[in-house]
Design an enzyme around this catalytic site. Structure first.
Site, PDB file in Angstrom:
ATOM      1  N   GLY A   1       0.801  -1.221   0.000  1.00  0.00           N
ATOM      2  CA  GLY A   1       0.000   0.000   0.000  1.00  0.00           C
ATOM      3  C   GLY A   1       0.835   1.271   0.000  1.00  0.00           C
ATOM      4  O   GLY A   1       2.019   1.264  -0.287  1.00  0.00           O
ATOM      5  N   TYR A   2       0.156   2.381   0.332  1.00  0.00           N
ATOM      6  CA  TYR A   2       0.711   3.727   0.227  1.00  0.00           C
ATOM      7  C   TYR A   2       1.276   3.876  -1.190  1.00  0.00           C
ATOM      8  O   TYR A   2       2.445   4.178  -1.404  1.00  0.00           O
ATOM      9  CB  TYR A   2       1.781   3.992   1.299  1.00  0.00           C
ATOM     10  CG  TYR A   2       1.785   5.443   1.733  1.00  0.00           C
ATOM     11  CD1 TYR A   2       0.702   5.969   2.440  1.00  0.00           C
ATOM     12  CD2 TYR A   2       2.830   6.301   1.414  1.00  0.00           C
ATOM     13  CE1 TYR A   2       0.677   7.301   2.815  1.00  0.00           C
ATOM     14  CE2 TYR A   2       2.801   7.642   1.782  1.00  0.00           C
ATOM     15  CZ  TYR A   2       1.728   8.122   2.484  1.00  0.00           C
ATOM     16  OH  TYR A   2       1.694   9.451   2.853  1.00  0.00           O
TER      17      TYR A   2
ATOM     18  N   HIS B   1       4.082   1.500  -8.086  1.00  0.00           N
ATOM     19  CA  HIS B   1       3.027   0.480  -7.995  1.00  0.00           C
ATOM     20  C   HIS B   1       2.045   0.626  -9.159  1.00  0.00           C
ATOM     21  O   HIS B   1       1.588  -0.363  -9.730  1.00  0.00           O
ATOM     22  CB  HIS B   1       2.217   0.657  -6.700  1.00  0.00           C
ATOM     23  CG  HIS B   1       3.003   0.519  -5.438  1.00  0.00           C
ATOM     24  ND1 HIS B   1       3.191   1.569  -4.563  1.00  0.00           N
ATOM     25  CD2 HIS B   1       3.643  -0.541  -4.897  1.00  0.00           C
ATOM     26  CE1 HIS B   1       3.892   1.159  -3.528  1.00  0.00           C
ATOM     27  NE2 HIS B   1       4.204  -0.112  -3.707  1.00  0.00           N
TER      28      HIS B   1
ATOM     29  N   GLN C   1       7.498  -9.657   7.816  1.00  0.00           N
ATOM     30  CA  GLN C   1       8.713  -9.308   7.068  1.00  0.00           C
ATOM     31  C   GLN C   1       9.436  -8.098   7.675  1.00  0.00           C
ATOM     32  O   GLN C   1      10.403  -7.609   7.112  1.00  0.00           O
ATOM     33  CB  GLN C   1       8.412  -9.106   5.583  1.00  0.00           C
ATOM     34  CG  GLN C   1       7.576  -7.884   5.234  1.00  0.00           C
ATOM     35  CD  GLN C   1       7.196  -7.870   3.771  1.00  0.00           C
ATOM     36  OE1 GLN C   1       6.317  -8.605   3.344  1.00  0.00           O
ATOM     37  NE2 GLN C   1       7.849  -7.031   2.975  1.00  0.00           N
TER      38      GLN C   1
ATOM     39  N   GLY D   1       8.326  -4.680  -8.893  1.00  0.00           N
ATOM     40  CA  GLY D   1       9.202  -3.577  -9.293  1.00  0.00           C
ATOM     41  C   GLY D   1      10.662  -3.960  -9.104  1.00  0.00           C
ATOM     42  O   GLY D   1      11.027  -4.581  -8.099  1.00  0.00           O
TER      43      GLY D   1
HETATM   44  O1  PAF Z   1       7.409  -5.549  -2.114  1.00  0.00           O
HETATM   45  C1  PAF Z   1       6.514  -5.475  -1.264  1.00  0.00           C
HETATM   46  O2  PAF Z   1       5.766  -4.488  -1.162  1.00  0.00           O
HETATM   47  C2  PAF Z   1       6.311  -6.633  -0.299  1.00  0.00           C
HETATM   48  O3  PAF Z   1       7.520  -7.199   0.060  1.00  0.00           O
HETATM   49  C3  PAF Z   1       5.327  -7.705  -0.833  1.00  0.00           C
HETATM   50  C4  PAF Z   1       5.858  -8.386  -2.068  1.00  0.00           C
HETATM   51  C5  PAF Z   1       3.990  -7.064  -1.124  1.00  0.00           C
HETATM   52  C6  PAF Z   1       5.118  -8.779   0.232  1.00  0.00           C
HETATM   53  O4  PAF Z   1       4.600  -8.251   1.405  1.00  0.00           O
END
Ligand code: PAF
Length: 281
Positions: free
Chosen positions: A31-32, A37, A61, A147
């Site tokens: 998000g954000y 994105h 994570q 990305g």
């Molecule tokens: O790249 C990210 O934003 C995150 O690591 C992902 C792939 C959405 C997993 O939480």
């Protein structure tokens, strides 16, 4: 665009879509949303019949002292941007649905998770591969868009997909930058004006490396030293790592040849930013 908040509804929608036999594109995010994105969503819309984007700040994570709690969140703005980009389903699951009481599984990829961000953020990639596997199982996409800024993440996920025979294609799209070169990142929102100026040194250092390699320099240590000098001009800067590695298996390269990934992680104040460049010699 439909906003889906539970795994069961998401699975139902996908099952219905599958009956029609479309190609499902998936853009996982925390998000954000920014233009990086959005470029992934737009590519998915172009290539696929249905596009699903997920917005989930995955707690597993983040390290204990990292920015999970204050990670920027704005689901209203995310929904508006995703809709404008042509996303069909925005999947916004809850923590209790993703990690219900008693959750006790992990997907771990070895080797390519041990260096660079994996070394600085122990356990980070275990969290990524676990959540991404869950998302892949829920959405069953044909193509997933990531990305290139998260270069190591892409290599780790590609390895997982190959090793576990997961039936999907991974597409990596170029880093999207602001006009001054700063790679777009949700974490840029943390930077003060002065810090943002210092953050430009990441891109400048990568450009310096490109210039040196263009002039025939192929000694990695010399290139890294030159990048360090440039970055350390900033007052609030601390280098986490600068590395020149093989672009496929991330092994360290003393001499530049074939295809290398030049990867940087730098703290500007407390904000950790990453950037990279792939160079083919
Ligand atoms: O790249 C990210 O934003 C995150 O690591 C992902 C792939 C959405 C997993 O939480």
């Amino acid at each position: 665009m439909k906003i889906i908040r539970s795994i069961s509804s998401m699975k139902k929608c996908i099952k219905n879509e599958r009956k029609k036999g479309p190609k499902i594109g998936f853009v996982p995010t925390m998000g954000y949303l920014h233009q990086g994105h959005i470029s992934l969503a737009q590519q998915s819309v172009k290539e696929c019949d249905v596009t699903v984007m997920s917005v989930y700040v995955n707690p597993t994570q983040f390290g204990l002292h990292e920015d999970y709690k204050k990670y920027p969140r704005d689901i209203k703005s995310d929904a508006a941007l995703a809709k404008e980009a042509g996303v069909d389903y925005l999947f916004v699951p809850s923590d209790s649905d993703m990690y219900p009481l008693g959750f006790s599984s992990k997907v771990i990829v070895s080797n390519v998770t041990q260096m660079l961000c994996g070394a600085s953020r122990p356990g980070h990639f275990d969290g990524v591969t676990t959540i991404v596997s869950k998302l892949f199982n829920i959405i069953e996409p044909n193509t997933v868009f990531f990305g290139q800024k998260d270069a190591q993440q892409i290599i780790v996920i590609k390895k997982m997909v190959k090793d576990l025979n997961i039936q999907l294609k991974i597409k990596a799209l170029p880093i999207v930058r602001d006009s001054d070169g700063l790679a777009m990142s949700s974490r840029n929102a943390y930077l003060s004006k002065a810090q943002r100026l210092e953050a430009l040194s990441l891109y400048q250092a990568l450009q310096k490396a490109k210039e040196l390699i263009g002039q025939g320099e192929c000694n990695s240590a010399k290139i890294i030293a030159s990048m360090k000098r440039l970055i350390l001009r900033g007052k609030s800067v601390r280098i986490d790592y600068i590395a020149i590695v093989d672009a496929e298996d991330l092994s360290f390269k003393k001499h530049i040849k074939a295809k290398v990934l030049i990867a940087i992680a730098v703290f500007i104040g407390k904000v950790r930013l990453i950037d990279n460049l792939i160079i083919k010699v």
